[in-house]
Design a protein around this motif. Structure first.
Motif, PDB file in Angstrom:
ATOM      1  N   TYR A  83       0.854  -1.188   0.000  1.00  0.00           N
ATOM      2  CA  TYR A  83       0.000   0.000   0.000  1.00  0.00           C
ATOM      3  C   TYR A  83       0.892   1.240   0.000  1.00  0.00           C
ATOM      4  O   TYR A  83       2.094   1.166   0.277  1.00  0.00           O
ATOM      5  CB  TYR A  83      -0.934   0.006   1.213  1.00  0.00           C
ATOM      6  CG  TYR A  83      -2.243   0.711   0.932  1.00  0.00           C
ATOM      7  CD1 TYR A  83      -3.225   0.094   0.160  1.00  0.00           C
ATOM      8  CD2 TYR A  83      -2.498   1.981   1.424  1.00  0.00           C
ATOM      9  CE1 TYR A  83      -4.429   0.728  -0.107  1.00  0.00           C
ATOM     10  CE2 TYR A  83      -3.692   2.629   1.167  1.00  0.00           C
ATOM     11  CZ  TYR A  83      -4.652   1.998   0.404  1.00  0.00           C
ATOM     12  OH  TYR A  83      -5.837   2.640   0.133  1.00  0.00           O
ATOM     13  N   SER A  84       0.282   2.387  -0.305  1.00  0.00           N
ATOM     14  CA  SER A  84       1.020   3.640  -0.370  1.00  0.00           C
ATOM     15  C   SER A  84       0.112   4.790   0.067  1.00  0.00           C
ATOM     16  O   SER A  84      -1.107   4.760  -0.152  1.00  0.00           O
ATOM     17  CB  SER A  84       1.514   3.888  -1.798  1.00  0.00           C
ATOM     18  OG  SER A  84       2.051   5.197  -1.926  1.00  0.00           O
ATOM     19  N   ASP A  85       0.722   5.808   0.658  1.00  0.00           N
ATOM     20  CA  ASP A  85      -0.032   7.014   1.030  1.00  0.00           C
ATOM     21  C   ASP A  85      -0.639   7.709  -0.182  1.00  0.00           C
ATOM     22  O   ASP A  85      -1.609   8.455  -0.052  1.00  0.00           O
ATOM     23  CB  ASP A  85       0.894   7.996   1.763  1.00  0.00           C
ATOM     24  CG  ASP A  85       1.000   7.701   3.250  1.00  0.00           C
ATOM     25  OD1 ASP A  85       0.078   7.084   3.798  1.00  0.00           O
ATOM     26  OD2 ASP A  85       2.012   8.099   3.863  1.00  0.00           O
ATOM     27  N   LYS A  86      -0.095   7.477  -1.357  1.00  0.00           N
ATOM     28  CA  LYS A  86      -0.609   8.165  -2.544  1.00  0.00           C
ATOM     29  C   LYS A  86      -2.015   7.709  -2.910  1.00  0.00           C
ATOM     30  O   LYS A  86      -2.700   8.374  -3.691  1.00  0.00           O
ATOM     31  CB  LYS A  86       0.333   7.964  -3.733  1.00  0.00           C
ATOM     32  CG  LYS A  86       0.375   6.545  -4.276  1.00  0.00           C
ATOM     33  CD  LYS A  86       1.367   6.445  -5.419  1.00  0.00           C
ATOM     34  CE  LYS A  86       1.421   5.031  -6.004  1.00  0.00           C
ATOM     35  NZ  LYS A  86       2.406   4.925  -7.102  1.00  0.00           N
ATOM     36  N   TYR A  87      -2.467   6.578  -2.353  1.00  0.00           N
ATOM     37  CA  TYR A  87      -3.822   6.104  -2.607  1.00  0.00           C
ATOM     38  C   TYR A  87      -4.855   6.780  -1.703  1.00  0.00           C
ATOM     39  O   TYR A  87      -6.053   6.597  -1.879  1.00  0.00           O
ATOM     40  CB  TYR A  87      -3.911   4.591  -2.396  1.00  0.00           C
ATOM     41  CG  TYR A  87      -2.939   3.784  -3.216  1.00  0.00           C
ATOM     42  CD1 TYR A  87      -2.635   4.127  -4.526  1.00  0.00           C
ATOM     43  CD2 TYR A  87      -2.309   2.664  -2.669  1.00  0.00           C
ATOM     44  CE1 TYR A  87      -1.735   3.391  -5.276  1.00  0.00           C
ATOM     45  CE2 TYR A  87      -1.414   1.916  -3.423  1.00  0.00           C
ATOM     46  CZ  TYR A  87      -1.129   2.281  -4.710  1.00  0.00           C
ATOM     47  OH  TYR A  87      -0.237   1.540  -5.444  1.00  0.00           O
TER      48      TYR A  87
END
Length: 283
Positions: A83-87
């Motif tokens: 997962y990534s904060d950009k999502y």
């Protein structure tokens, strides 16, 4: 007319007796199963339990059936989580700009309860919803990419673990305990095989599946390399600099340690029955 009635009664009695004999003589000892599907991570980078970036999962299991309703399942599962904060739609998380990937290898033991009497191959008893609850252990080792190079995050101590600045922050383990809660449905295609679909939520005892839990350690915790360049630990503990001004000052909130990480597995698959036969009870 009387002969026809007698003949019809004999046929019905034969069918009923045959079905009852099959019903009483068949005993399901257990089953082997294999499933594949999708998984998802929930934690400090996915605080709203979004299901927007599923990954691959697969597993195998053996189920020992003690009755038509109760069994014990031993399972081995693999899941790739990322997962990534950009999502996120949260501006604070977008600015934080962290991400992770990890492979999960899980072993669990679960009690299984069939809501309906399940007898493979017997009409009327060849399907059931089920519920299982158990405990297990799993391994994980989060990593991220920096300039195309893969770095495992746990040895870097991105929140000051193992540093003299934070003697109370010990490196987290690469193993943790999970508690799978699963609901599913299975249907027997024949006396030998079944198909199933299930979804299982994993409560865990760690908040570091994503390498994010407490506060920023601060830049001074991560000294530069001998050549004067920033260390990988410094560049990966706070990646907000990639978008603008760094936000990772010492003591600032980086994650939420009050809630552990979790993940969910959705599987569809086949299982193969192990059966035995006994003589029907004399009436």
């Amino acid at each position: 007319m009387m002969c026809k009635k007698i003949l019809l009664s004999c046929i019905i009695a034969t069918v009923v007796f045959s079905s009852k004999a099959q019903y009483e003589s068949y005993k399901q000892e257990g089953e082997f199963g294999v499933g594949v599907g999708l998984d998802h991570y929930f934690g400090d980078l996915n605080t709203n339990a979004a299901l927007n970036h599923p990954k691959f999962t697969g597993g195998v299991y053996f189920l020992k059936q003690f009755s038509n309703y109760i069994g014990i399942k031993v399972a081995g599962d693999y899941a790739f989580l990322a997962y990534s904060d950009k999502y996120s739609k949260n501006p604070v998380q977008l600015e934080r700009n962290l991400s992770f990937n990890t492979n999960i290898w899980e072993f669990s033991v679960n009690g299984v309860f069939n809501f309906f009497k399940f007898i493979p191959g017997v009409d009327g008893f060849n399907y059931t919803p089920y519920l299982s609850l158990g405990a297990g252990v799993f391994s994980y080792d989060p990593y991220a990419y920096l300039n195309g190079q893969k770095y495992f995050l746990r040895p870097l101590g991105t929140e000051g673990q193992g540093s003299t600045d934070y003697p109370g922050r010990k490196p987290y383990s690469s193993m943790a305990v999970c508690f799978p809660l699963t609901v599913g449905f299975k249907y027997s295609l024949s006396e030998k095989t079944n198909v199933f679909a299930e979804v299982g939520y994993r409560f865990t005892t760690t908040d570091y599946i994503d390498d994010v839990s407490t506060t920023y350690a601060g830049p001074s915790t991560f000294p530069p390399l001998p050549n004067g360049q920033p260390s990988p630990a410094f560049l990966l503990q706070d990646r907000s600099y990639e978008l603008g001004t760094p936000i990772g000052i010492k003591g600032r909130q980086r994650g939420n340690s009050a809630q552990n990480d979790a993940y969910v597995l959705f599987h569809v698959g086949f299982s193969f029955n192990i059966s035995s036969y006994k003589c029907p009870t004399a009436q």
